[in-house]
Motif scaffolding. Structure first.
Motif, mmCIF file in Angstrom:
data_model
loop_
_atom_site.group_PDB
_atom_site.id
_atom_site.type_symbol
_atom_site.label_atom_id
_atom_site.label_comp_id
_atom_site.label_asym_id
_atom_site.label_seq_id
_atom_site.Cartn_x
_atom_site.Cartn_y
_atom_site.Cartn_z
ATOM 1 N N ARG A 191 14.206 8.639 -33.105
ATOM 2 C CA ARG A 191 13.668 7.933 -34.265
ATOM 3 C C ARG A 191 12.222 7.514 -34.037
ATOM 4 O O ARG A 191 11.400 7.560 -34.956
ATOM 5 N N ASP B 223 10.057 10.492 -34.606
ATOM 6 C CA ASP B 223 9.922 10.763 -36.042
ATOM 7 C C ASP B 223 8.796 9.924 -36.637
ATOM 8 O O ASP B 223 7.922 10.446 -37.345
ATOM 9 N N ILE C 14 17.520 1.155 -39.115
ATOM 10 C CA ILE C 14 17.296 1.807 -37.824
ATOM 11 C C ILE C 14 17.068 0.805 -36.695
ATOM 12 O O ILE C 14 16.853 1.195 -35.550
#
Length: 262
Positions: free
Chosen positions: A154, A157, A173
């Motif tokens: 993550r 990203d 998240i």
């Protein structure tokens, strides 16, 4: 302390307030001011917890790009040290810390929020690490703290794309801990203070030890972390707060102790 950073104390909670309108662009003056405020927050006996706040409209929309663009390859080395010292000063405050994020927390703004123990965001807040769009990468701890907080995939990203995330996605998240859905101008600040209010009157030496055990423990192997925990656990048996806490528990049950911070 610089006019761009204020430090105020109320009810045991210290507030480090960024004040460089309109976007709280982070420059060297703010960095030095926050370092100084963190030193004060760390040592003042009337401060038990700390809120990092950028005001009602924005947290910090990133580094001052005009200042950064003027840096040469030779100049950027000490500037990078200052950036990391800036975030590290927040992370090393030996008291619970929370970022009150009202608007944009981007680039360096996101990085200093990551240096806090907790993050409370307004519904309209946007967070991200858009440095890649400038041809660079996060330089104040973003690649390290973000990956440790939300996981490598993550983090990659967000860092690779430079995209902004909404407060709701940030909550999903694990980038923020609470989203405040209110139009009241001080709602996020109030929620951030409420999150750490109980810690402000808690056993400060034990809280500092717990923070050190977690923060340093995740940087080492399990056995080293357990040894650190053991040493910190032992050390608290030499404190007055340990005597107060255990005596109060035996006599009155949990949650009734009035700690002295010694």
């Amino acid at each position: 302390m610089t006019d761009l950073v204020r430090f105020e104390v109320e009810d045991g909670i210290g507030t480090i307030r960024l004040d460089r309108p309109p976007m709280n662009a982070l420059n060297s003056e703010i960095a030095h001011g926050v370092i100084e405020a963190c030193d004060e927050a760390s040592t003042r006996s009337d401060v038990g917890a700390v809120v990092l706040y950028g005001g009602e409209k924005v947290f910090a929309a990133g580094a001052d790009i005009k200042e950064m663009a003027a840096l040469s390859y030779a100049d950027v080395a000490p500037h990078t040290v200052l950036l990391q010292d800036f975030a590290r000063a927040i992370a090393r405050v030996p008291k619970p810390t929370v970022a009150a994020i009202t608007g944009y927390a981007l680039g360096g703004g996101c990085e200093i929020a990551l240096a806090c123990d907790f993050r409370v965001a307004a519904k309209r807040a946007r967070l991200g690490q858009p440095e890649i769009l400038l041809g660079v990468i996060p330089g104040a701890g973003g690649t390290q703290r973000l990956a440790r907080l939300i996981g490598p995939a993550r983090a990659k990203d967000l860092i690779f794309s430079g995209r902004f995330v909404s407060a709701d996605e940030a909550l999903a998240i694990g980038l923020v801990d609470e989203v405040v859905d209110s139009e009241e101008p001080d709602a996020v600040y109030a929620a951030a203070k409420a999150r750490v209010a109980a810690y402000a009157t808690g056993p400060r030496l034990a809280l500092a030890a717990a923070k050190e055990a977690v923060d340093k423990g995740i940087e080492v192997d399990l056995q080293s972390g357990l040894e650190l925990e053991r040493a910190l656990f032992w050390s608290l048996f030499a404190t007055r707060d340990k005597e107060i806490g255990m005596t109060s528990f035996i006599e009155n049950g949990p949650g009734k102790a009035v700690f002295e911070g010694s």
